[in-house]
Design a protein around this motif. Sequence first.
Motif, PDB file in Angstrom:
ATOM      1  N   LYS A 211      35.621  36.451  41.912  1.00  0.00           N
ATOM      2  CA  LYS A 211      36.398  37.396  42.717  1.00  0.00           C
ATOM      3  C   LYS A 211      37.841  37.404  42.232  1.00  0.00           C
ATOM      4  N   SER A 212      38.487  38.570  42.302  1.00  0.00           N
ATOM      5  CA  SER A 212      39.885  38.683  41.883  1.00  0.00           C
ATOM      6  C   SER A 212      40.570  39.734  42.751  1.00  0.00           C
ATOM      7  N   ARG A 213      41.453  39.284  43.630  1.00  0.00           N
ATOM      8  CA  ARG A 213      42.059  40.181  44.613  1.00  0.00           C
ATOM      9  C   ARG A 213      42.939  41.268  43.981  1.00  0.00           C
ATOM     10  N   PHE A 229      32.953  40.592  40.886  1.00  0.00           N
ATOM     11  CA  PHE A 229      32.138  40.780  39.684  1.00  0.00           C
ATOM     12  C   PHE A 229      30.716  40.270  39.910  1.00  0.00           C
ATOM     13  N   PHE A 230      29.752  41.086  39.418  1.00  0.00           N
ATOM     14  CA  PHE A 230      28.349  40.709  39.613  1.00  0.00           C
ATOM     15  C   PHE A 230      27.509  40.804  38.337  1.00  0.00           C
ATOM     16  N   GLN A 269      35.161  38.416  53.317  1.00  0.00           N
ATOM     17  CA  GLN A 269      33.905  37.905  53.884  1.00  0.00           C
ATOM     18  C   GLN A 269      32.906  37.459  52.822  1.00  0.00           C
ATOM     19  N   VAL A 270      32.905  38.147  51.687  1.00  0.00           N
ATOM     20  CA  VAL A 270      31.934  37.837  50.633  1.00  0.00           C
ATOM     21  C   VAL A 270      32.332  36.548  49.905  1.00  0.00           C
ATOM     22  N   LYS A 271      31.320  35.740  49.587  1.00  0.00           N
ATOM     23  CA  LYS A 271      31.537  34.482  48.881  1.00  0.00           C
ATOM     24  C   LYS A 271      30.912  34.541  47.494  1.00  0.00           C
ATOM     25  N   VAL A 272      31.481  33.793  46.586  1.00  0.00           N
ATOM     26  CA  VAL A 272      30.868  33.659  45.263  1.00  0.00           C
ATOM     27  C   VAL A 272      29.470  33.073  45.460  1.00  0.00           C
TER      28      VAL A 272
END
Length: 280
Positions: A211-213, A229-230, A269-272
């Motif tokens: 994740k990158s804000r 990123f996925f 809310q989303v986690k790695v």
Amino acid sequence: MSMAVVALVTSCTAQAAGGGGASPSTTGAPPSSSSAPAPTTPTTEPAGTPTTDDKPSSTPSSSPTSAQPAAKVLMKDGDESEKVRELQARLRQVGYFDRAPTGFYGTMTAGAVKAFQKKRELPQTGSVDETTWQRLVGMTHKPTAAELKPSTTNKLDTPDPRCMTGRVLCISKESRTLAWMIDGKVVSSMDVRFGSENTPTREGTFQVNSKSRNHVSTIYHTPMPFAMFFSGGQAVHYSSDFAARGYNGASHGCVNVRDRGKIATLFDQVKVGDKVVVHW
């Protein structure tokens, strides 16, 4: 990632102007020929006495007969109001409007109204008159706040079976929506946009790997706020271009979100490690 070049098309509507015809002259000497019957000469006809062939011209253009249809129209193409939003919500309840209400009466709304009228054997005008409105009201319920202003412009798709367990970003290319789901329940949802034909968004099951804000693309040097990123360089992220241009553009493979507030909340809310499912 930056957006594809956007072609902006502006449409204009021209109004047709109507003009009245000139009346035949009633001046000058009467015909010298005795073959012209005097009773049928317009200049000798008593005022207010119709002849057998003057009915079309005896009805003025502003007569009540021609004004009645316009007076009975409640909503029509070009209107914008909360009443139009209610109309769209009611049409959606009975399957004639497949997107969220906008409050603007355009060609899609007119087409939906016309289809509704055809099914009920009403005049297919595409405009809403009293009869059409009462028929629709009788078949539907008063729209709720959620029906009038749903969480997405696009109607949410039926969740893919892979989205029904765990924490999942469930992304549908068919409905162009992202649903953030936990154990089969939709927590939040938002409109999304995908890559172009040349740079398609990959489909399948993935997971959020980073994740990158305040991310900036290293390839295109454009902002990618709230990037999750996925799959390689493909990520779910906010797109100011999507917010401004809508579906006139496309990404280079990323899943664009146009609601900054929603994706900011989602990012927190989303986690790695959370699942990502991209499907049709």
